[in-house]
Design an enzyme around this catalytic site. Structure first.
Site, PDB file in Angstrom:
ATOM      1  N   GLY A  55     122.980  21.931  44.279  1.00 48.94           N
ATOM      2  CA  GLY A  55     124.273  21.376  43.849  1.00 48.94           C
ATOM      3  C   GLY A  55     124.989  22.351  42.940  1.00 48.94           C
ATOM      4  O   GLY A  55     124.653  23.541  42.912  1.00 48.94           O
ATOM      5  N   ASN A  56     125.990  21.875  42.238  1.00 53.03           N
ATOM      6  CA  ASN A  56     126.701  22.738  41.282  1.00 53.03           C
ATOM      7  C   ASN A  56     127.269  21.891  40.148  1.00 53.03           C
ATOM      8  O   ASN A  56     127.079  20.686  40.117  1.00 53.03           O
ATOM      9  CB  ASN A  56     127.793  23.548  41.994  1.00 53.03           C
ATOM     10  CG  ASN A  56     128.818  22.651  42.650  1.00 53.03           C
ATOM     11  OD1 ASN A  56     129.527  21.916  41.971  1.00 53.03           O
ATOM     12  ND2 ASN A  56     128.876  22.671  43.982  1.00 53.03           N
TER      13      ASN A  56
END
Ligand code: PMT
Length: 401
Positions: A210-211
């Protein structure tokens, strides 16, 4: 129309002030959040306690709060900026004249001069005062400033005279607020599709790629587009952000492929598409059924490319105006323009991680709007809400040509 609108109601000292109790109830019933400022003399006609109870908020009368032992003050700038709409009702001849001439000797006027939102005013006074050239001049001047007149009605006046000067009835005021807002919704009838937040690409049942995207930028764009009257479809990756607006449909997804599917199914109806999501460019080639155990010193994950959502949509473009975002760390302008061309976009919003307060997570952003003619419009560091309005304003200039 008034649902979740923040309304600052300014009450001045005239007999019609008693009607603001009914007006406040109607605004609350319509779903608005109401805060009230009143002049000292308005307090002679209607009790602040009644209005505080009806509006479910404290009523402000003076710059300095009266409670013992406090040095707090009522910040007129904050109140003025908080409001989506300011309504001055009743507006006496005295207050109209001060508004028109720039006199600021009470909290209500301070709020008026600080307000950036549409200001409506509903005069109420006796027949001859309403007809007087000085009052007419004030009203015309205020209309010239862009303020919206809710004209006084004709009928029996408190003095016993018959004629024009009665404050419009609360129901009529609400109707005119709704109409006035509708007229100010330049994107009424348009459909805006927005992607927001991160994507989570599962590795195993407990882990994902993810980020740091919080979704805030995309959610503010959705709010700003709805404020312009557009119907908004917001497709968002996992985020704690919430939105409750009658014009916004929020679709929650996890992965890039889910985001593409959701965006695609609303693309045909869209007039404007904005890709604010931070989409994972890669995903694990396989998702393990069981949690990966800690065993070997090294672990290799094979990644495969995710579809490029905004590029895919641009390839299927019919009439849509398509705007991407570019989050850069170096050679910002050149990289943004290269992305705009490669993805076949109409414009791209550049934000750089080199600017403090810009990009992921926080409530602020510093953006530049870059269009396909390489015209770059830079903006200062602002709240994401304000940045969103700037972006939509730039889009509007180009789509309404
Ligand atoms: O969510 P916040 O915490 O408020 O942060 C906001 C933000 C920094 C995420 C936002 O302002 C932003 O810059 N979003 C785009 C970030 C990004 O991934 O940029 P990019 O340069 O990798 O992608 C360029 C464009 O292509 C973007 O419009 C992106 O949505 C789109 N894209 C990218 C990859 C992909 N597979 N599909 C896409 O649609």
């Amino acid at each position: 129309m008034l649902a979740s609108k923040r309304i600052l109601l300014g009450i001045t000292g005239g007999i019609a002030a008693y009607k603001t109790t009914f007006l406040t109830r109607l605004l609350i019933k319509a779903g608005a959040e109401v805060r009230i400022v009143m002049t000292e003399s308005a307090g002679d006609f209607v009790s602040p306690l009644t209005l505080a109870t009806l509006s479910r908020n404290p009523v402000h009368t003076a710059f300095i709060r009266e409670e013992e032992g406090t040095t707090d003050w009522n910040n007129h700038v904050e109140l003025g900026l908080w409001a989506d709409l300011m309504l001055i009702a009743p507006a006496t001849a005295n207050t109209l004249s001060k508004m028109a001439s720039g006199t600021c000797d009470n909290l209500l006027l301070g709020c008026y001069f600080s307000a950036k939102c549409p200001v409506f005013f509903a005069p109420a006074m006796d027949l001859d005062m309403y007809r007087h050239p000085a009052t007419r001049e004030s009203i015309e001047k205020l209309q010239g400033f862009g303020n919206i007149l809710i004209p006084a009605a004709s009928g029996e006046l408190a003095s016993g005279l018959e004629g024009e000067g009665r404050m419009a009835e609360p129901e009529e005021i609400v109707r005119q607020l709704e109409q006035g807002l509708l007229a100010r919704m330049p994107w009424k009838g348009k459909h805006v599709l927005i992607t927001a937040g991160p994507t989570y690409e599962p590795i195993d049942p407990v882990r994902f790629l993810g980020n740091h995207s919080s979704g805030k930028m995309g959610f503010e764009l959705a709010r700003a587009a709805a404020e312009r009257g557009a119907k908004v479809t917001l497709v968002t990756g996992p985020t704690g952000e919430e939105i409750a607006h009658p014009l916004v449909i929020c679709i929650r997804v996890r992965t890039a492929r889910e985001m593409l599917d959701a965006a695609r199914s609303h693309f045909g109806a869209a007039d404007v598409v904005i890709g604010a999501a931070a989409v994972s460019d890669y995903r694990p080639a396989e998702i393990r059924d069981q949690k990966i155990k800690k065993a070997a010193e090294e672990l290799e994950l094979k990644l495969v490319r995710n579809p490029d959502i905004i590029r895919t949509l641009a390839g299927e473009r019919e009439h849509q105006y398509i705007v991407g975002f570019a989050l850069e760390t170096e050679n910002e302008a050149a990289n943004a323009l290269e992305k705009l061309r490669r993805k076949n976009l109409d414009a791209i919003v550049l934000n750089s991680l080199r600017d403090s307060g810009a990009g992921f997570g926080g409530d602020t952003n510093k953006v530049s709007f870059v269009d396909k003619n390489s015209q770059i419009t830079p903006f200062e560091l602002k709240s994401k809400a304000e940045a969103a309005r700037d972006i939509l304003h730039e889009i509007d200039k180009r789509i309404s040509k």
